[in-house]
Design a protein around this motif. Structure first.
Motif, PDB file in Angstrom:
ATOM      1  N   ARG A   1      -5.144   6.724   2.749  1.00  0.00           N
ATOM      2  CA  ARG A   1      -4.589   7.790   3.596  1.00  0.00           C
ATOM      3  C   ARG A   1      -3.255   8.286   3.030  1.00  0.00           C
ATOM      4  N   LEU A   2      -2.380   7.326   2.701  1.00  0.00           N
ATOM      5  CA  LEU A   2      -1.052   7.714   2.200  1.00  0.00           C
ATOM      6  C   LEU A   2      -1.146   8.391   0.831  1.00  0.00           C
ATOM      7  N   ALA A   3      -2.007   7.857  -0.039  1.00  0.00           N
ATOM      8  CA  ALA A   3      -2.118   8.434  -1.381  1.00  0.00           C
ATOM      9  C   ALA A   3      -2.679   9.853  -1.298  1.00  0.00           C
TER      10      ALA A   3
ATOM     11  N   GLU B   1       0.817  -1.223   0.000  1.00  0.00           N
ATOM     12  CA  GLU B   1       0.000   0.000   0.000  1.00  0.00           C
ATOM     13  C   GLU B   1       0.855   1.278   0.000  1.00  0.00           C
ATOM     14  N   ALA B   2       2.006   1.246   0.695  1.00  0.00           N
ATOM     15  CA  ALA B   2       2.837   2.457   0.763  1.00  0.00           C
ATOM     16  C   ALA B   2       3.530   2.687  -0.580  1.00  0.00           C
TER      17      ALA B   2
ATOM     18  N   ASP C   1      -3.348  -3.001   2.925  1.00  0.00           N
ATOM     19  CA  ASP C   1      -4.236  -2.245   3.810  1.00  0.00           C
ATOM     20  C   ASP C   1      -4.838  -1.109   2.982  1.00  0.00           C
ATOM     21  N   VAL C   2      -6.085  -1.300   2.563  1.00  0.00           N
ATOM     22  CA  VAL C   2      -6.678  -0.356   1.621  1.00  0.00           C
ATOM     23  C   VAL C   2      -6.885   1.027   2.254  1.00  0.00           C
TER      24      VAL C   2
ATOM     25  N   THR D   1       3.587   5.349  -5.935  1.00  0.00           N
ATOM     26  CA  THR D   1       3.370   5.193  -7.381  1.00  0.00           C
ATOM     27  C   THR D   1       2.368   6.227  -7.883  1.00  0.00           C
ATOM     28  N   VAL D   2       1.297   6.411  -7.140  1.00  0.00           N
ATOM     29  CA  VAL D   2       0.290   7.406  -7.543  1.00  0.00           C
ATOM     30  C   VAL D   2       0.960   8.787  -7.621  1.00  0.00           C
TER      31      VAL D   2
END
Ligand SMILES: Nc1ccn([C@@H]2O[C@@H]3COP(=O)(O)O[C@H]3[C@H]2O)c(=O)n1
Length: 262
Positions: free
Chosen positions: A239-241, A203-204, A233-234, A209-210
């Motif tokens: 949150r991170l994106a 996920e991180a 962890d979606v 990548t985004v």
């Protein structure tokens, strides 16, 4: 009675420049262009993973769209990113009766399609950098690195309705390649794995990548389907994106949800 997803898609009116995107779970998506035509990528219809690998690959979500229903919409193209069971589903493909549409996939998949009796005239092997088209749809095979597990794996740039979608397939993180995608394409929607298994981005890494690809919108995939090969962890990804790629609108689709991309 609830209207089937395929019927919802079939009757969905799209204005010029719109594209409908329907998540099928794992890495599968059906796409509808504004001219009413359809493409499908990496649908996992059956329980083939459980049959071949075991209960750790048992599907936890039911199949929402049967291959026989896909027959009814008359596909323009069927795209497959690599030969693994959750992306290339021979049971689903065998069940389809429509023999008019072409397949676009790496050679390893095309060889296996041949073993299913699908003739070479319907199969278009693509390597990274190759381009192809079908009706109003245009495709380019792009970089994916799924390691030795699938040496000829690809992702796809998919163009129709004047929109550009990038489906990354199964891949590890690669900052240089993602920066190249950013330079080369103005991506309206990025679809990317977050499962962090078998070499795929977690996920991180997916959030980074985004930020590097800088699409207008992004949708995570490859979670909540197979206990041994989904995951990620979606919520942490979202949150991170949102923090790392604030210019991108990050969306969460339920399996079977139809999203209209403007
Ligand atoms: N016991 C296992 C575990 C995994 N696999 C395959 O490895 C692939 C890794 O990435 P994927 O494309 O998501 O699908 C996995 C399984 O097909 C497998 O064939 N047997």
């Amino acid at each position: 009675m609830r209207t089937s997803i395929v019927e919802q898609l079939r009757t969905k009116e799209l204005a010029r420049g719109q594209m409908a995107i329907c998540s099928l779970g794992q890495a599968g998506f059906i796409l509808k262009a504004d001219d009413g035509t359809f493409a499908i990528i990496d649908p996992y219809f059956s329980d083939y993973c459980e049959q071949t690998i075991g209960y750790s690959f048992k599907r936890l979500m039911p199949c929402l769209v049967e291959p026989e229903e896909v027959d009814e919409i008359g596909l323009s193209a069927y795209l497959i990113t690599h030969p693994h069971e959750d992306h290339f589903d021979p049971i689903g493909i065998r069940a389809m009766r429509d023999t008019a549409f072409p397949f676009f996939a790496p050679s390893s998949v095309v060889n296996q399609l041949g073993e299913l009796g699908i003739g070479g005239d319907r199969c278009h092997p693509l390597r990274i950098g190759d381009e192809a088209s079908a009706g109003g749809w245009r495709f380019e095979a792009i970089f994916a690195d799924h390691g030795e597990l699938a040496p000829d794996a690809v992702g796809f740039i998919i163009r129709a309705s004047g929109r550009t979608i990038c489906h990354m397939g199964d891949t590890c993180f690669n900052a240089e390649e993602w920066a190249k995608l950013n330079r080369r394409f103005d991506i309206n929607l990025l679809i990317l794995p977050i499962n962090g298994k078998f070499g795929n981005m977690n996920e991180a890494e997916a959030a980074d990548t985004v930020a590097l690809v800088a699409p207008k919108k992004a949708i995570p995939c490859h979670f909540w389907m197979l206990p041994g090969n989904s995951g990620g962890d979606v919520l942490e990804f979202l949150r991170l994106a949102e923090t790392r790629a604030p210019e991108t609108d990050v969306l969460l689709l339920t399996q079977g949800e139809i999203y209209v991309l403007e």
